[in-house]
Design a protein around this motif. Structure first.
Motif, PDB file in Angstrom:
ATOM      1  N   ARG A   1       2.385  67.424  57.889  1.00  0.00           N
ATOM      2  CA  ARG A   1       2.758  68.791  57.506  1.00  0.00           C
ATOM      3  C   ARG A   1       4.046  68.722  56.696  1.00  0.00           C
ATOM      4  NH1 ARG A   1       5.515  72.951  59.861  1.00  0.00           N
ATOM      5  NH2 ARG A   1       5.829  71.839  61.805  1.00  0.00           N
ATOM      6  N   PHE A   2       4.048  69.424  55.546  1.00  0.00           N
ATOM      7  CA  PHE A   2       5.218  69.489  54.667  1.00  0.00           C
ATOM      8  C   PHE A   2       5.918  70.828  54.831  1.00  0.00           C
ATOM      9  CE2 PHE A   2       2.707  66.328  52.424  1.00  0.00           C
ATOM     10  CZ  PHE A   2       3.650  65.461  51.870  1.00  0.00           C
ATOM     11  N   GLU A   3       7.243  70.814  54.798  1.00  0.00           N
ATOM     12  CA  GLU A   3       8.024  72.048  54.698  1.00  0.00           C
ATOM     13  C   GLU A   3       9.056  71.845  53.597  1.00  0.00           C
ATOM     14  OE1 GLU A   3       8.068  73.783  59.247  1.00  0.00           O
ATOM     15  OE2 GLU A   3       9.997  73.594  58.190  1.00  0.00           O
ATOM     16  N   ASN A   4       9.025  72.710  52.594  1.00  0.00           N
ATOM     17  CA  ASN A   4       9.976  72.620  51.478  1.00  0.00           C
ATOM     18  C   ASN A   4      10.057  71.189  50.924  1.00  0.00           C
ATOM     19  OD1 ASN A   4      10.537  75.357  51.771  1.00  0.00           O
ATOM     20  ND2 ASN A   4      12.086  74.920  53.357  1.00  0.00           N
ATOM     21  N   GLY A   5       8.893  70.589  50.775  1.00  0.00           N
ATOM     22  CA  GLY A   5       8.821  69.292  50.110  1.00  0.00           C
ATOM     23  C   GLY A   5       8.856  68.107  51.032  1.00  0.00           C
ATOM     24  N   LYS A   6       9.340  68.293  52.287  1.00  0.00           N
ATOM     25  CA  LYS A   6       9.567  67.152  53.154  1.00  0.00           C
ATOM     26  C   LYS A   6       8.545  67.109  54.290  1.00  0.00           C
ATOM     27  CE  LYS A   6      13.424  64.770  55.399  1.00  0.00           C
ATOM     28  NZ  LYS A   6      13.411  63.520  54.614  1.00  0.00           N
ATOM     29  N   ILE A   7       8.082  65.919  54.647  1.00  0.00           N
ATOM     30  CA  ILE A   7       7.174  65.783  55.787  1.00  0.00           C
ATOM     31  C   ILE A   7       7.958  66.049  57.065  1.00  0.00           C
ATOM     32  CG2 ILE A   7       5.820  64.133  57.156  1.00  0.00           C
ATOM     33  CD1 ILE A   7       5.020  62.773  54.551  1.00  0.00           C
ATOM     34  N   VAL A   8       7.466  67.014  57.870  1.00  0.00           N
ATOM     35  CA  VAL A   8       8.164  67.335  59.113  1.00  0.00           C
ATOM     36  C   VAL A   8       7.342  66.924  60.332  1.00  0.00           C
ATOM     37  CG1 VAL A   8       9.588  69.170  58.138  1.00  0.00           C
ATOM     38  CG2 VAL A   8       7.283  69.720  58.992  1.00  0.00           C
ATOM     39  N   GLU A   9       6.110  66.513  60.103  1.00  0.00           N
ATOM     40  CA  GLU A   9       5.223  66.099  61.187  1.00  0.00           C
ATOM     41  C   GLU A   9       4.236  65.114  60.593  1.00  0.00           C
ATOM     42  OE1 GLU A   9       3.869  69.770  63.165  1.00  0.00           O
ATOM     43  OE2 GLU A   9       2.404  68.508  64.188  1.00  0.00           O
ATOM     44  N   ALA A  10       4.020  63.957  61.271  1.00  0.00           N
ATOM     45  CA  ALA A  10       3.106  62.949  60.726  1.00  0.00           C
ATOM     46  C   ALA A  10       2.320  62.301  61.845  1.00  0.00           C
ATOM     47  CB  ALA A  10       3.888  61.881  59.958  1.00  0.00           C
ATOM     48  N   HIS A  11       1.006  62.229  61.668  1.00  0.00           N
ATOM     49  CA  HIS A  11       0.137  61.588  62.654  1.00  0.00           C
ATOM     50  C   HIS A  11      -0.849  60.659  61.971  1.00  0.00           C
ATOM     51  CE1 HIS A  11       1.681  64.291  65.663  1.00  0.00           C
ATOM     52  NE2 HIS A  11       1.424  65.314  64.851  1.00  0.00           N
ATOM     53  N   ALA A  12      -1.291  59.628  62.709  1.00  0.00           N
ATOM     54  CA  ALA A  12      -2.386  58.767  62.265  1.00  0.00           C
ATOM     55  C   ALA A  12      -3.039  58.212  63.520  1.00  0.00           C
ATOM     56  CB  ALA A  12      -1.873  57.640  61.378  1.00  0.00           C
ATOM     57  N   THR A  13      -4.349  57.995  63.481  1.00  0.00           N
ATOM     58  CA  THR A  13      -5.032  57.473  64.677  1.00  0.00           C
ATOM     59  C   THR A  13      -4.860  55.968  64.792  1.00  0.00           C
ATOM     60  OG1 THR A  13      -7.106  57.302  63.462  1.00  0.00           O
ATOM     61  CG2 THR A  13      -6.737  59.329  64.717  1.00  0.00           C
ATOM     62  N   ALA A  14      -4.513  55.313  63.677  1.00  0.00           N
ATOM     63  CA  ALA A  14      -4.168  53.884  63.727  1.00  0.00           C
ATOM     64  C   ALA A  14      -3.045  53.665  62.740  1.00  0.00           C
ATOM     65  CB  ALA A  14      -5.377  53.013  63.370  1.00  0.00           C
ATOM     66  N   GLY A  15      -2.091  52.816  63.082  1.00  0.00           N
ATOM     67  CA  GLY A  15      -0.990  52.504  62.172  1.00  0.00           C
ATOM     68  C   GLY A  15       0.055  53.600  62.091  1.00  0.00           C
ATOM     69  N   GLU A  16       0.111  54.471  63.115  1.00  0.00           N
ATOM     70  CA  GLU A  16       1.073  55.594  63.042  1.00  0.00           C
ATOM     71  C   GLU A  16       2.509  55.087  62.951  1.00  0.00           C
ATOM     72  OE1 GLU A  16       0.349  59.336  65.230  1.00  0.00           O
ATOM     73  OE2 GLU A  16       2.405  59.178  65.983  1.00  0.00           O
ATOM     74  N   GLU A  17       2.793  53.972  63.671  1.00  0.00           N
ATOM     75  CA  GLU A  17       4.161  53.443  63.619  1.00  0.00           C
ATOM     76  C   GLU A  17       4.511  52.991  62.190  1.00  0.00           C
ATOM     77  OE1 GLU A  17       4.980  50.364  66.480  1.00  0.00           O
ATOM     78  OE2 GLU A  17       7.054  50.153  65.780  1.00  0.00           O
ATOM     79  N   ALA A  18       3.570  52.317  61.548  1.00  0.00           N
ATOM     80  CA  ALA A  18       3.805  51.879  60.161  1.00  0.00           C
ATOM     81  C   ALA A  18       4.021  53.081  59.251  1.00  0.00           C
ATOM     82  CB  ALA A  18       2.625  51.041  59.670  1.00  0.00           C
ATOM     83  N   LEU A  19       3.228  54.140  59.482  1.00  0.00           N
ATOM     84  CA  LEU A  19       3.379  55.354  58.679  1.00  0.00           C
ATOM     85  C   LEU A  19       4.769  55.950  58.868  1.00  0.00           C
ATOM     86  CD1 LEU A  19       2.199  57.685  56.917  1.00  0.00           C
ATOM     87  CD2 LEU A  19       1.419  58.764  59.050  1.00  0.00           C
ATOM     88  N   LYS A  20       5.201  56.025  60.135  1.00  0.00           N
ATOM     89  CA  LYS A  20       6.510  56.641  60.407  1.00  0.00           C
ATOM     90  C   LYS A  20       7.643  55.803  59.828  1.00  0.00           C
ATOM     91  CE  LYS A  20       5.267  59.846  63.960  1.00  0.00           C
ATOM     92  NZ  LYS A  20       5.129  60.237  65.362  1.00  0.00           N
ATOM     93  N   LYS A  21       7.509  54.472  59.917  1.00  0.00           N
ATOM     94  CA  LYS A  21       8.530  53.597  59.308  1.00  0.00           C
ATOM     95  C   LYS A  21       8.540  53.796  57.789  1.00  0.00           C
ATOM     96  CE  LYS A  21       9.298  49.893  62.589  1.00  0.00           C
ATOM     97  NZ  LYS A  21      10.350  50.696  63.236  1.00  0.00           N
ATOM     98  N   LEU A  22       7.348  53.924  57.236  1.00  0.00           N
ATOM     99  CA  LEU A  22       7.244  54.081  55.785  1.00  0.00           C
ATOM    100  C   LEU A  22       7.970  55.325  55.308  1.00  0.00           C
ATOM    101  CD1 LEU A  22       5.838  53.210  53.102  1.00  0.00           C
ATOM    102  CD2 LEU A  22       3.933  54.693  53.773  1.00  0.00           C
ATOM    103  N   ILE A  23       7.744  56.461  55.983  1.00  0.00           N
ATOM    104  CA  ILE A  23       8.345  57.705  55.488  1.00  0.00           C
ATOM    105  C   ILE A  23       9.819  57.798  55.860  1.00  0.00           C
ATOM    106  CG2 ILE A  23       6.134  58.934  55.486  1.00  0.00           C
ATOM    107  CD1 ILE A  23       6.870  60.319  57.997  1.00  0.00           C
TER     108      ILE A  23
END
Ligand SMILES: [Zn+2]
Ligand SMILES: [Zn+2]
Ligand SMILES: [Zn+2]
Ligand SMILES: [Zn+2]
Lengths: 416, 416
Positions: B290-312
């Protein structure tokens, strides 16, 4: 490391052992160092072992720059003429930068020694000059031993075919690997300890030669009567040594030679090569040259004479000597009876001389001297450094003192 | 080039044709240029064809930097922890130097997309940050199209296994090569002419979009209701283009997208990925953010969520958009029905967005602007640029004008 006798190891385990010796004995790699590796695409399985071993030794990064004989040949076959005066300076400068920030250098030789035999010698020579010029800053750090480095060999099909022309390819490659394992002194139960002992033996001989303060060496053998003056304040070297970064390394695996710096203006007489020379893909056979006051004034070869003449014309220093080295004929490499067509091996099977650049480390305090000061001591400068075998079981060598008196040093190729 | 129908070519001739398209269409290499190639060790036969073709086109030097999955993995398995914050800066700086002196860049993708799936995500992220920082000067020259560059794909066993998990390795590799040949549009009788036509088609669509001056795009589909504001003075781009050095190149083979720069502060709503993402060896599946004013404020993934969170979390720009791209669902890559697990292909099979760095070339006169000026237009800055597929046959896209009115642009994945 496995404790099984070497003969009982699988080929894979033998490669493991060579990789271990490359990293722990050759480079003596320290935690936190980075490594720049050059190797042939034929070396991939061995290089993967080297990379793993380097990381185990604490490497922060290992960069492998693969050379490809096929791509190198494609350049000669397809590139425009002007390409042969061009070389990627950014890569050469980058490698020099790496060495300046204490990267270790590992070179794996084994490229096809005859790769360029059908190519235009003038293109080859122009390409070599361009590459040598670009690599000069990096190679100066290597020849001055600013960083720990090591060069060793890996078998390749093209090389193996040249060493064992009568064997099928697979067998030739296996035999060449065996010869490399033996020559590289990894076939004992504890190669690390064996290398330590071997290094101490060479160091004793080096100390003896340094005590003598010979003014010249006199080589006498079939087709050879040559007096090689030694540079002022010359130092003999051999085996491993401590580099500018404080790390003890074994720069050549194998190494059997004691070598020093000749005087660039005091070499006189005639010398005939005892083995053919493979230089940058061209085979040069039965070299015979005459020196006057340090400089080659006559040069012949029964094959590759044009390449030889181009080589000694690269610059003034290319027709003068930068190294003289003594190797007993009983060296295990000489005793293998093989002609390797590879300087790293053949120069450790016979006494030799090198055209071109001298080693600053073979002059007392040479590492701290600029080029002009080194030249004034008799140390030669050149873009090239090409070793060239003159020793054999028929060679006598005398040490000549400043007063002209001589004493026997080697008789029929063996230390007196 | 052979005139035989593509289906009648041997595999070797098909590779020849891909090499020709890489050099003549992708790079449009000019006589006297040098080329820096990155490729996998699995690509050797293809690279040898590319090298020969590059020299035929007049290259002065071709430097191939081979990447090795096995060596990369060996680092994760053996290197000391501090190694993961270290990267060979000399090589990155050298490549930037090469680009500054007008070297072309050719990248061959195909490394194992799942190579690092069992490795520590924090080490992966640290290593990526270190590499991105070092490569920033070089990559800036690439993203600004200062020089001609191209990226295309070669099949590798590990990649093929992921795309065709049920096939034996040989068959999977052959099938993947076929899919690459088709997607890369080299299967017609005259691929050079076909690429010219394809480029003109994309250019027409780009011109149409540029005329619209949309203020935003509105994406609606399953799990997606997202408004992506467009940067001030944004420019749509696609297909080939003229680079800073005056050479027209096709930077991506294949390419099917029209893309532009979103406004880094004007992205709002929820978006669900339509395809999994392979990022630096980790698979990230079912991304929803979910984006708010351009920025991701919530991020989920069913696999690799940690990698996604580190990435952003790499930097502020890593959680904002740097690219939005439209691709019709009728694109030949989408129609192949294959999931390639490779951005170059998957991003040309579906409309997508990218986290991170924006393309200066997608802002009017952006190539001449400094970073602050680009930012003030809404163009994002980041060490990363990661494309991420959101389009499908179920996606509607509307163009939103500055006054808030909307018009349909894509319906069920196709241009209206
Ligand atoms: Zn020597
Ligand atoms: Zn030498
Ligand atoms: Zn895109
Ligand atoms: Zn992108």
């Amino acid at each position: 490391m496995s404790n099984k006798p070497f003969a009982n190891l699988t080929f894979d385990e033998k490669l493991d052992r060579l990789a271990l010796v490359a990293v722990r004995v050759g480079l003596n790699l320290q935690e936190g160092q980075e490594v720049v590796v050059t190797a042939s695409l034929d070396h991939i399985p061995f290089i993967r072992k080297v990379v793993a071993e380097a990381y185990k030794a604490g490497a922060y990064a290992v960069t492998v720059l693969y050379q490809d004989d096929v791509a190198a040949l494609a350049r000669y076959q397809n590139a425009p003429d002007a390409a042969f005066d061009y070389t990627p300076k950014w890569l050469a400068d980058g490698i020099a930068d790496a060495f300046r920030s204490n990267a270790a250098r590992l070179g794996i030789t084994g490229a096809n020694p005859a790769l360029l035999k059908d190519q235009d010698p003038s293109k080859i020579s122009r390409a070599n000059v361009a590459a040598s010029k670009a690599m000069k800053p990096a190679m100066e750090l290597v020849t001055r031993h600013a960083i720990n480095w090591s060069i060793l060999a890996g078998a390749t099909p093209a090389w193996a075919k040249l060493v064992f022309p009568d064997l099928p390819e697979n067998e030739a490659v296996a035999r060449l690997w065996d010869a490399i394992f033996s020559a590289s002194r990894i076939t004992g139960d504890d190669p690390v300890a064996d290398w330590k002992q071997h290094g101490e033996n060479i160091m004793k001989r080096v100390a003896l030669l340094n005590d003598k303060r010979y003014h010249a060496l006199h080589f006498r053998g079939p087709g050879t009567d040559l007096v090689v003056g030694l540079a002022d304040d010359h130092l003999w070297a051999g085996g491993g040594g401590v580099c500018g970064n404080g790390i003890f390394c074994n720069a050549n695996i194998p190494t059997e030679e004691c070598f020093t710096t000749p005087h660039k203006d005091r070499v006189n007489g005639t010398v005939t090569a005892s083995k053919p020379l493979s230089h940058q893909g061209t085979l040069i056979e039965n070299i015979s040259v005459r020196f006057e006051n340090g400089k080659i004034v006559e040069a012949h070869a029964t094959a590759g004479e044009e390449a030889l003449k181009k080589l000694i014309a690269v610059d003034d220093g290319a027709s003068r000597l930068g190294e003289v080295a003594l190797v007993p004929h009983s060296s295990p490499i000489a005793q293998s009876g093989l002609l390797f067509w590879n300087t790293l091996f053949d120069e450790n099977a016979a006494s030799h001389i090198a055209l071109g650049q001298a080693y600053a480390t073979c002059i007392k305090d040479g590492e701290t001297m600029d080029e002009a000061t080194l030249n004034s001591k008799g140390a030669n400068s050149s873009l090239i450094h090409v070793d060239w075998m003159i020793g054999s079981g028929k060679m006598d060598v005398h040490g000549v003192f400043a007063d002209g008196t001589e004493e026997p040093l080697m008789r029929l190729g063996e230390w007196v």
